[in-house]
Motif scaffolding. Structure first.
Motif, PDB file in Angstrom:
ATOM      1  N   GLY A 291       5.070  -5.966  -0.621  1.00  0.00           N
ATOM      2  CA  GLY A 291       6.099  -5.750   0.378  1.00  0.00           C
ATOM      3  C   GLY A 291       7.327  -5.115  -0.246  1.00  0.00           C
ATOM      4  O   GLY A 291       7.655  -5.386  -1.405  1.00  0.00           O
ATOM      5  N   THR A 292       7.999  -4.262   0.516  1.00  0.00           N
ATOM      6  CA  THR A 292       9.223  -3.597   0.069  1.00  0.00           C
ATOM      7  C   THR A 292      10.306  -3.839   1.108  1.00  0.00           C
ATOM      8  O   THR A 292      10.072  -3.641   2.309  1.00  0.00           O
ATOM      9  N   PHE A 293      11.478  -4.261   0.655  1.00  0.00           N
ATOM     10  CA  PHE A 293      12.595  -4.540   1.554  1.00  0.00           C
ATOM     11  C   PHE A 293      13.618  -3.416   1.422  1.00  0.00           C
ATOM     12  O   PHE A 293      14.206  -3.221   0.354  1.00  0.00           O
ATOM     13  N   LEU A 294      13.791  -2.674   2.499  1.00  0.00           N
ATOM     14  CA  LEU A 294      14.644  -1.494   2.461  1.00  0.00           C
ATOM     15  C   LEU A 294      16.055  -1.811   2.933  1.00  0.00           C
ATOM     16  O   LEU A 294      16.242  -2.613   3.860  1.00  0.00           O
ATOM     17  N   PRO A 295      17.055  -1.174   2.343  1.00  0.00           N
ATOM     18  CA  PRO A 295      18.439  -1.415   2.770  1.00  0.00           C
ATOM     19  C   PRO A 295      18.689  -0.987   4.211  1.00  0.00           C
ATOM     20  O   PRO A 295      19.646  -1.447   4.833  1.00  0.00           O
ATOM     21  N   GLU A 296      17.822  -0.123   4.747  1.00  0.00           N
ATOM     22  CA  GLU A 296      17.966   0.291   6.146  1.00  0.00           C
ATOM     23  C   GLU A 296      17.523  -0.797   7.120  1.00  0.00           C
ATOM     24  O   GLU A 296      17.627  -0.623   8.339  1.00  0.00           O
ATOM     25  N   GLY A 297      17.012  -1.931   6.586  1.00  0.00           N
ATOM     26  CA  GLY A 297      16.659  -3.052   7.447  1.00  0.00           C
ATOM     27  C   GLY A 297      15.193  -3.141   7.815  1.00  0.00           C
ATOM     28  O   GLY A 297      14.836  -3.810   8.785  1.00  0.00           O
ATOM     29  N   TYR A 298      14.326  -2.507   7.040  1.00  0.00           N
ATOM     30  CA  TYR A 298      12.889  -2.554   7.299  1.00  0.00           C
ATOM     31  C   TYR A 298      12.174  -3.290   6.168  1.00  0.00           C
ATOM     32  O   TYR A 298      12.653  -3.332   5.031  1.00  0.00           O
ATOM     33  N   VAL A 299      11.010  -3.839   6.494  1.00  0.00           N
ATOM     34  CA  VAL A 299      10.078  -4.296   5.479  1.00  0.00           C
ATOM     35  C   VAL A 299       8.819  -3.450   5.611  1.00  0.00           C
ATOM     36  O   VAL A 299       8.316  -3.215   6.714  1.00  0.00           O
ATOM     37  N   ILE A 300       8.338  -2.954   4.480  1.00  0.00           N
ATOM     38  CA  ILE A 300       7.054  -2.252   4.420  1.00  0.00           C
ATOM     39  C   ILE A 300       6.061  -3.212   3.795  1.00  0.00           C
ATOM     40  O   ILE A 300       6.344  -3.841   2.774  1.00  0.00           O
ATOM     41  N   PHE A 301       4.889  -3.346   4.408  1.00  0.00           N
ATOM     42  CA  PHE A 301       3.897  -4.290   3.910  1.00  0.00           C
ATOM     43  C   PHE A 301       2.518  -3.652   3.962  1.00  0.00           C
ATOM     44  O   PHE A 301       2.142  -3.029   4.960  1.00  0.00           O
ATOM     45  N   GLY A 302       1.776  -3.805   2.871  1.00  0.00           N
ATOM     46  CA  GLY A 302       0.426  -3.254   2.815  1.00  0.00           C
ATOM     47  C   GLY A 302      -0.521  -4.206   2.120  1.00  0.00           C
ATOM     48  O   GLY A 302      -0.110  -5.083   1.354  1.00  0.00           O
ATOM     49  N   GLY A 303      -1.805  -4.038   2.375  1.00  0.00           N
ATOM     50  CA  GLY A 303      -2.823  -4.859   1.729  1.00  0.00           C
ATOM     51  C   GLY A 303      -2.944  -6.227   2.362  1.00  0.00           C
ATOM     52  O   GLY A 303      -2.529  -6.466   3.492  1.00  0.00           O
ATOM     53  N   GLY A 304      -3.551  -7.147   1.593  1.00  0.00           N
ATOM     54  CA  GLY A 304      -3.677  -8.520   2.048  1.00  0.00           C
ATOM     55  C   GLY A 304      -4.818  -8.776   3.004  1.00  0.00           C
ATOM     56  O   GLY A 304      -5.016  -9.901   3.456  1.00  0.00           O
ATOM     57  N   THR A 305      -5.595  -7.748   3.333  1.00  0.00           N
ATOM     58  CA  THR A 305      -6.691  -7.904   4.282  1.00  0.00           C
ATOM     59  C   THR A 305      -7.750  -6.846   4.023  1.00  0.00           C
ATOM     60  O   THR A 305      -7.435  -5.736   3.573  1.00  0.00           O
ATOM     61  N   THR A 306      -8.991  -7.165   4.308  1.00  0.00           N
ATOM     62  CA  THR A 306     -10.063  -6.186   4.128  1.00  0.00           C
ATOM     63  C   THR A 306      -9.949  -5.038   5.121  1.00  0.00           C
ATOM     64  O   THR A 306     -10.591  -4.002   4.945  1.00  0.00           O
ATOM     65  N   CYS A 307      -9.135  -5.197   6.156  1.00  0.00           N
ATOM     66  CA  CYS A 307      -8.928  -4.101   7.109  1.00  0.00           C
ATOM     67  C   CYS A 307      -8.048  -2.995   6.530  1.00  0.00           C
ATOM     68  O   CYS A 307      -7.939  -1.918   7.112  1.00  0.00           O
ATOM     69  N   SER A 308      -7.393  -3.271   5.390  1.00  0.00           N
ATOM     70  CA  SER A 308      -6.382  -2.340   4.886  1.00  0.00           C
ATOM     71  C   SER A 308      -6.956  -1.240   4.006  1.00  0.00           C
ATOM     72  O   SER A 308      -6.240  -0.321   3.616  1.00  0.00           O
ATOM     73  N   VAL A 309      -8.253  -1.313   3.663  1.00  0.00           N
ATOM     74  CA  VAL A 309      -8.842  -0.368   2.716  1.00  0.00           C
ATOM     75  C   VAL A 309     -10.192   0.119   3.232  1.00  0.00           C
ATOM     76  O   VAL A 309     -10.970  -0.655   3.779  1.00  0.00           O
ATOM     77  N   GLU A 310     -10.464   1.417   3.052  1.00  0.00           N
ATOM     78  CA  GLU A 310     -11.764   1.984   3.414  1.00  0.00           C
ATOM     79  C   GLU A 310     -12.205   2.972   2.341  1.00  0.00           C
ATOM     80  O   GLU A 310     -11.375   3.635   1.722  1.00  0.00           O
ATOM     81  N   TYR A 311     -13.523   3.075   2.127  1.00  0.00           N
ATOM     82  CA  TYR A 311     -14.064   4.131   1.270  1.00  0.00           C
ATOM     83  C   TYR A 311     -15.109   4.904   2.059  1.00  0.00           C
ATOM     84  O   TYR A 311     -16.002   4.317   2.670  1.00  0.00           O
ATOM     85  N   HIS A 312     -14.997   6.224   2.044  1.00  0.00           N
ATOM     86  CA  HIS A 312     -15.913   7.090   2.773  1.00  0.00           C
ATOM     87  C   HIS A 312     -16.820   7.831   1.785  1.00  0.00           C
ATOM     88  O   HIS A 312     -16.402   8.185   0.682  1.00  0.00           O
ATOM     89  N   LEU A 313     -18.031   8.072   2.203  1.00  0.00           N
ATOM     90  CA  LEU A 313     -19.050   8.691   1.354  1.00  0.00           C
ATOM     91  C   LEU A 313     -18.564  10.015   0.778  1.00  0.00           C
ATOM     92  O   LEU A 313     -17.902  10.799   1.456  1.00  0.00           O
ATOM     93  N   TRP A 314     -18.912  10.257  -0.506  1.00  0.00           N
ATOM     94  CA  TRP A 314     -18.594  11.491  -1.235  1.00  0.00           C
ATOM     95  C   TRP A 314     -17.085  11.707  -1.405  1.00  0.00           C
ATOM     96  O   TRP A 314     -16.615  12.830  -1.481  1.00  0.00           O
ATOM     97  N   ASN A 315     -16.310  10.636  -1.473  1.00  0.00           N
ATOM     98  CA  ASN A 315     -14.857  10.741  -1.645  1.00  0.00           C
ATOM     99  C   ASN A 315     -14.181  11.517  -0.520  1.00  0.00           C
ATOM    100  O   ASN A 315     -13.119  12.114  -0.702  1.00  0.00           O
ATOM    101  N   ARG A 316     -14.781  11.512   0.649  1.00  0.00           N
ATOM    102  CA  ARG A 316     -14.173  12.202   1.782  1.00  0.00           C
ATOM    103  C   ARG A 316     -13.130  11.310   2.436  1.00  0.00           C
ATOM    104  O   ARG A 316     -13.120  10.101   2.252  1.00  0.00           O
ATOM    105  N   PHE A 317     -12.280  11.938   3.244  1.00  0.00           N
ATOM    106  CA  PHE A 317     -11.253  11.205   3.971  1.00  0.00           C
ATOM    107  C   PHE A 317     -11.581  11.220   5.453  1.00  0.00           C
ATOM    108  O   PHE A 317     -12.170  12.177   5.965  1.00  0.00           O
ATOM    109  N   ALA A 318     -11.190  10.155   6.144  1.00  0.00           N
ATOM    110  CA  ALA A 318     -11.381  10.121   7.595  1.00  0.00           C
ATOM    111  C   ALA A 318     -10.561  11.235   8.228  1.00  0.00           C
ATOM    112  O   ALA A 318      -9.405  11.447   7.877  1.00  0.00           O
ATOM    113  N   LEU A 319     -11.153  11.961   9.165  1.00  0.00           N
ATOM    114  CA  LEU A 319     -10.451  13.080   9.779  1.00  0.00           C
ATOM    115  C   LEU A 319      -9.345  12.635  10.716  1.00  0.00           C
ATOM    116  O   LEU A 319      -8.436  13.378  11.022  1.00  0.00           O
TER     117      LEU A 319
END
Length: 447
Positions: A291-319
């Motif tokens: 988590g990152t706490f910004l002086p502008e008054g926001y929190v950024i949060f990532g990870g912590g769940t299996t929903c937060s990461v994906e791997y696609h075949l052949w190193n491709r990205f979701a369109l």
């Protein structure tokens, strides 16, 4: 050729723009490459690595012709889509002798200091701060390992400090935490704002920048040739600053894995902002969260769940983001956040964005020289810790180009033999099966 005077979102149209876009200044598109060019140095990639490399090289070689190209716009990759934490070291890997661990830490600490100096020197308008960060531990085993790590680093004069749970409450009121390591020389950075400011400086000092110009193919030789959709560039040297996109150019196909990562953000209640006395935190959970706490008054949060990461075949990205899955991702991410901050259960995470990051088998970056003629330089594979390491990577590439290798020879990820993942589809099946069953990113299937 002047940049198109039109405010744009500097990201591929199939990705949502991150919060950083709202917090940064206007974005103007540079021209795309049309025709043929010749350069002394061609930098492929307009993120932290590419622009920091261009900055270092232009300061040293004012007369060399330096070109920088990006498939979309400067800051459109992970450098403009991250959580904003400037971290030191390699996340308590404890893999090397103490002296090497200390050198890695000091190298990243010097990089953070230099980022701040560049912002001040050139008047770059972007938010940043060095309020320190925490690595928090949720079980006694990892907490005890962290204590031993801190003792070793303190014996070498490094300033990190171990905090017990009762000490942590005064810095960051978190639940379910056994202990933490405080790094006072780390912080946060609006990377997109930083890159836009650095882009302006480089342009005014003679670096030619082309956007929406994806490199399609590299033809090796004493003089390199790079093919683009509407032209080509011949160059004496190439800097690969392409991170997760590198396999598409035919390099490091098995040394890196392009993972698509989701990040969320929410506005904090005003009364909570002053209670957070650090720039942010990361943890020991699997999957890791931060988590990152910004002086502008926001929190950024990532990870912590299996929903937060994906791997696609052949190193491709979701369109494109699967819109029906986004509420599920946001709800799962919020649940992970609330487990640490139950009093913020009513927080509304109304920002979400995605993008690829590059993982390596041993979670170390890759920096060095490749190519039949030794004229292709690379720095990539930052494993989600790219704000600091990617800027360091640009400087390392510049030094390698200058022949100044001595200062980096002790770093275990510079000119080192890299491990490899198994080829796809084995990698795809193995990763996703392990991820689904054990809820963690596998490390064991590298060789």
């Amino acid at each position: 050729m002047e940049a198109d005077k039109k405010r744009l979102k500097p990201f591929p149209p199939y990705w949502d723009a991150p919060l950083w876009y709202e917090l940064s200044g206007p974005v103007y598109q540079e021209p795309s490459l049309k025709g043929n060019e010749v350069s002394d140095i061609l930098i492929i990639g307009g993120g932290f690595t590419g622009l920091s490399c261009a900055y270092e090289l232009k300061r040293r070689f004012k007369d060399k012709r330096i070109l920088l190209v990006d498939a979309y716009m400067v800051g459109s990759g992970a450098s403009g889509r991250n959580g904003g934490l400037m971290l030191n070291g390699l996340a308590f890997q404890d893999l090397f002798p103490c002296e090497i661990e200390a050198k890695i830490y000091l190298s990243t600490m010097a990089t953070i200091k230099e980022i701040c100096e560049i912002i001040q020197r050139h008047g770059i308008k972007t938010a940043y701060g060095l309020s320190g960060t925490l690595s928090v531990f949720t079980n006694h085993r990892s907490s005890e390992m962290a204590q031993r790590y801190v003792e070793k680093m303190n014996s070498l004069g490094l300033p990190i400090r171990y905090l017990y749970s009762h000490e942590l409450k005064n810095i960051l009121p978190m639940e379910g935490v056994v202990g933490a390591v405080l790094d006072p020389y780390s912080g946060h950075l609006n990377g997109l704002g930083y890159l836009l400011g650095l882009k302006g400086y480089l342009k005014s000092n003679g670096v030619r920048i082309y956007e929406y110009s994806p490199a399609l193919r590299i033809l090796e030789g004493k003089e390199l040739k790079v093919i683009f959709p509407h032209g080509e560039i011949k160059s004496k040297a190439i800097m690969l600053a392409t991170n997760a996109y590198t396999p598409s150019l035919g390099y490091f196909k098995r040394e890196i894995m392009a993972i698509e990562h989701h990040v969320t953000a929410a506005r904090l209640p005003h009364e909570q902002i002053e209670r957070f006395n650090v720039s942010g935190f990361d943890d020991d959970r699997s999957p890791l969260s931060y988590g990152t706490f910004l002086p502008e008054g926001y929190v950024i949060f990532g990870g912590g769940t299996t929903c937060s990461v994906e791997y696609h075949l052949w190193n491709r990205f979701a369109l494109k983001n699967n819109q029906k899955d986004l509420p599920k991702v946001m709800e799962a991410t919020k649940k992970a956040f609330v487990s640490y901050f139950p009093k913020l259960r009513n927080l509304s995470f109304d920002h979400i964005w995605s993008g690829p990051i590059a993982l390596t088998p041993n979670r170390m970056p890759l920096m060095g020289i490749t190519g039949e003629y030794g004229n292709i330089y690379y720095a990539l594979g930052y494993n989600g810790h790219g704000v600091t390491l990617a800027n360091l990577g640009g400087k390392v590439m510049a030094d390698l180009y200058c022949g100044n290798t001595a200062k980096w020879q002790d770093l275990p990820f510079v000119n080192a033999q890299s491990k490899k993942f198994p080829p796809d589809p084995i990698k795809y099946v193995g990763f996703n099966l392990y991820w689904k069953v054990f809820k963690k990113i596998p490390r064991f299937f590298a060789h």
